[in-house]
Design an enzyme around this catalytic site. Structure first.
Site, PDB file in Angstrom:
ATOM      1  N   GLY A  12       6.291  -3.583   3.317  1.00 44.82           N
ATOM      2  CA  GLY A  12       6.100  -3.666   4.761  1.00 44.82           C
ATOM      3  C   GLY A  12       7.350  -3.572   5.624  1.00 44.82           C
ATOM      4  O   GLY A  12       7.360  -4.065   6.752  1.00 44.82           O
ATOM      5  N   MET A  88      -0.564   3.438   0.206  1.00 43.11           N
ATOM      6  CA  MET A  88      -0.513   4.375  -0.917  1.00 43.11           C
ATOM      7  C   MET A  88      -1.904   4.790  -1.397  1.00 43.11           C
ATOM      8  O   MET A  88      -2.174   4.861  -2.591  1.00 43.11           O
ATOM      9  CB  MET A  88       0.314   3.766  -2.059  1.00 43.11           C
ATOM     10  CG  MET A  88       1.731   3.376  -1.656  1.00 43.11           C
ATOM     11  SD  MET A  88       2.682   4.693  -0.837  1.00 43.11           S
ATOM     12  CE  MET A  88       3.430   5.461  -2.270  1.00 43.11           C
ATOM     13  N   ARG A  89      -2.780   5.076  -0.455  1.00 39.61           N
ATOM     14  CA  ARG A  89      -4.120   5.576  -0.799  1.00 39.61           C
ATOM     15  C   ARG A  89      -4.395   6.825   0.006  1.00 39.61           C
ATOM     16  O   ARG A  89      -3.976   6.920   1.156  1.00 39.61           O
ATOM     17  CB  ARG A  89      -5.200   4.563  -0.427  1.00 39.61           C
ATOM     18  CG  ARG A  89      -5.036   3.265  -1.121  1.00 39.61           C
ATOM     19  CD  ARG A  89      -6.251   2.933  -1.950  1.00 39.61           C
ATOM     20  NE  ARG A  89      -5.906   1.831  -2.821  1.00 39.61           N
ATOM     21  CZ  ARG A  89      -6.087   1.826  -4.128  1.00 39.61           C
ATOM     22  NH1 ARG A  89      -6.646   2.852  -4.718  1.00 39.61           N
ATOM     23  NH2 ARG A  89      -5.722   0.789  -4.856  1.00 39.61           N
ATOM     24  N   ILE A  90      -5.113   7.742  -0.621  1.00 33.86           N
ATOM     25  CA  ILE A  90      -5.546   8.938   0.099  1.00 33.86           C
ATOM     26  C   ILE A  90      -6.859   8.606   0.808  1.00 33.86           C
ATOM     27  O   ILE A  90      -7.792   8.101   0.183  1.00 33.86           O
ATOM     28  CB  ILE A  90      -5.795  10.108  -0.895  1.00 33.86           C
ATOM     29  CG1 ILE A  90      -4.561  10.342  -1.769  1.00 33.86           C
ATOM     30  CG2 ILE A  90      -6.230  11.362  -0.158  1.00 33.86           C
ATOM     31  CD1 ILE A  90      -3.440  11.085  -1.128  1.00 33.86           C
ATOM     32  N   HIS A 107       6.426   9.641   5.580  1.00 38.97           N
ATOM     33  CA  HIS A 107       6.625  10.073   4.188  1.00 38.97           C
ATOM     34  C   HIS A 107       8.128  10.216   3.936  1.00 38.97           C
ATOM     35  O   HIS A 107       8.845  10.781   4.760  1.00 38.97           O
ATOM     36  CB  HIS A 107       5.908  11.403   3.955  1.00 38.97           C
ATOM     37  CG  HIS A 107       6.030  11.862   2.542  1.00 38.97           C
ATOM     38  ND1 HIS A 107       5.283  11.303   1.524  1.00 38.97           N
ATOM     39  CD2 HIS A 107       6.836  12.785   1.974  1.00 38.97           C
ATOM     40  CE1 HIS A 107       5.634  11.873   0.379  1.00 38.97           C
ATOM     41  NE2 HIS A 107       6.570  12.780   0.623  1.00 38.97           N
ATOM     42  N   ASP A 143      -0.114  14.746   2.807  1.00 46.52           N
ATOM     43  CA  ASP A 143       1.180  14.885   3.484  1.00 46.52           C
ATOM     44  C   ASP A 143       1.353  16.267   4.123  1.00 46.52           C
ATOM     45  O   ASP A 143       2.461  16.809   4.160  1.00 46.52           O
ATOM     46  CB  ASP A 143       2.330  14.608   2.489  1.00 46.52           C
ATOM     47  CG  ASP A 143       2.237  13.217   1.876  1.00 46.52           C
ATOM     48  OD1 ASP A 143       1.867  12.284   2.601  1.00 46.52           O
ATOM     49  OD2 ASP A 143       2.526  13.071   0.677  1.00 46.52           O
ATOM     50  N   GLN A 171      16.473   5.400   8.167  1.00 44.21           N
ATOM     51  CA  GLN A 171      16.028   6.400   9.143  1.00 44.21           C
ATOM     52  C   GLN A 171      14.542   6.231   9.464  1.00 44.21           C
ATOM     53  O   GLN A 171      14.116   6.428  10.597  1.00 44.21           O
ATOM     54  CB  GLN A 171      16.303   7.820   8.624  1.00 44.21           C
ATOM     55  CG  GLN A 171      17.773   8.125   8.459  1.00 44.21           C
ATOM     56  CD  GLN A 171      18.553   7.930   9.746  1.00 44.21           C
ATOM     57  OE1 GLN A 171      18.140   8.389  10.806  1.00 44.21           O
ATOM     58  NE2 GLN A 171      19.665   7.231   9.663  1.00 44.21           N
ATOM     59  N   GLU A 172      13.749   5.882   8.452  1.00 46.71           N
ATOM     60  CA  GLU A 172      12.316   5.634   8.699  1.00 46.71           C
ATOM     61  C   GLU A 172      12.146   4.581   9.785  1.00 46.71           C
ATOM     62  O   GLU A 172      11.290   4.701  10.665  1.00 46.71           O
ATOM     63  CB  GLU A 172      11.631   5.144   7.414  1.00 46.71           C
ATOM     64  CG  GLU A 172      11.564   6.176   6.315  1.00 46.71           C
ATOM     65  CD  GLU A 172      10.701   5.723   5.130  1.00 46.71           C
ATOM     66  OE1 GLU A 172       9.734   4.973   5.332  1.00 46.71           O
ATOM     67  OE2 GLU A 172      11.015   6.131   3.990  1.00 46.71           O
TER      68      GLU A 172
HETATM   69  C1  GAR Z   1       8.309   4.036   2.687  1.00 47.17           C
HETATM   70  O1  GAR Z   1       9.447   4.646   2.129  1.00 47.17           O
HETATM   71  C2  GAR Z   1       7.308   5.104   3.092  1.00 47.17           C
HETATM   72  O2  GAR Z   1       7.898   6.276   3.568  1.00 47.17           O
HETATM   73  C3  GAR Z   1       6.620   5.346   1.793  1.00 47.17           C
HETATM   74  O3  GAR Z   1       6.443   4.071   1.225  1.00 47.17           O
HETATM   75  C4  GAR Z   1       7.541   3.250   1.626  1.00 47.17           C
HETATM   76  C5  GAR Z   1       6.978   1.969   2.183  1.00 47.17           C
HETATM   77  O4  GAR Z   1       7.975   1.018   2.351  1.00 47.17           O
HETATM   78  N1  GAR Z   1       5.364   6.011   1.962  1.00 47.17           N
HETATM   79  C6  GAR Z   1       4.881   6.898   1.112  1.00 47.17           C
HETATM   80  O5  GAR Z   1       5.468   7.217   0.095  1.00 47.17           O
HETATM   81  C7  GAR Z   1       3.543   7.489   1.499  1.00 47.17           C
HETATM   82  N2  GAR Z   1       3.199   8.549   0.594  1.00 47.17           N
HETATM   83  P1  GAR Z   1       7.637  -0.353   3.059  1.00 47.17           P
HETATM   84  O6  GAR Z   1       6.439  -0.965   2.339  1.00 47.17           O
HETATM   85  O7  GAR Z   1       8.867  -1.184   2.909  1.00 47.17           O
HETATM   86  O8  GAR Z   1       7.322  -0.058   4.509  1.00 47.17           O
END
Ligand code: GAR
Length: 198
Positions: A12, A88-90, A107, A143, A171-172
């Site tokens: 999260g 992490m689910r489609i 992503h 994606d 960066q996210e």
């Molecule tokens: C993040 O890096 C996000 O981009 C990735 O999961 C991580 C979640 O981190 N998402 C995917 O790979 C979606 N396919 P978080 O739980 O610390 O936010």
């Protein structure tokens, strides 16, 4: 006030970046609910700590994806934007169509390179010198939806999945709140595959 639902599967930190942007007054939105598909994950604790309604809709307790999604949908009533933050689910085509233009994902690669669940590993194995992250609207593919914002991150020699993902996460945490802010301000328009930012 724009109402967000944030869907997570784990740690999260992307959720936290959105909570922080709202608390700093940079993002004029309200998180109505945080939903997870797994119990006892950090995302639920982060929501709880911020005083945000949170609920685990445990995928394991549902016989089918349709049943699981109908439970999710019950909890999304009145929500303006559904934000996938490490979810992490489609989601099914039905779900995606229902929230067309109101469903975002982040992503950890520069899409369309390295879609799927192992973006960092795939980028390292390929040997790219630059990777990054992408915020996009979700369409029925994996994606593959229209891209809202991207940030590039250098890949260093000797990077591991851990070091690269940590650098990309920084960066996210900048671009996800920014993309949501653009949506909230009504500045995003989807034209075919393009997202026009006004
Ligand atoms: C993040 O890096 C996000 O981009 C990735 O999961 C991580 C979640 O981190 N998402 C995917 O790979 C979606 N396919 P978080 O739980 O610390 O936010």
């Amino acid at each position: 006030m724009t109402k967000l639902a944030v869907l997570c599967s784990g740690r999260g930190t992307d959720l936290q970046s959105i909570i922080d942007a709202i608390q700093r007054g940079e993002l004029n939105a309200e998180i109505s609910i945080v939903l997870t598909d797994k119990p006892n994950v950090m995302a639920l604790e982060r929501a709880e700590k911020a005083g945000i309604k949170n609920l685990c809709v445990d995928r394991k307790k549902f016989a089918s994806r349709a049943d699981f999604e109908s439970e999710l949908l019950k909890n999304l009533e009145g929500v303006d934007l559904v934000v996938l933050a490490g979810f992490m689910r489609i989601l099914s085509p039905d779900f995606v169509r229902r929230y067309e233009g109101r469903l975002m994902n982040i992503h950890p690669s520069l899409l369309p390179a390295f879609p799927g669940a192992h973006a960092h590993r795939d980028a390292l194995n390929y040997g790219v010198k630059v990777s990054g992250c992408t915020v996009h609207f979700v369409d029925e593919g994996t994606d593959s939806g229209p891209i809202i914002l991207q940030a590039a991150v250098e890949v260093h020699e000797g990077d591991t999945e851990e070091t690269l993902s940590a650098r990309i996460l920084e960066q996210e945490h900048i671009i996800y709140p920014k993309a949501i802010k653009l949506f909230v301000e009504g500045r995003l328009k989807i034209v075919g595959r393009q997202v026009i930012i006004n």
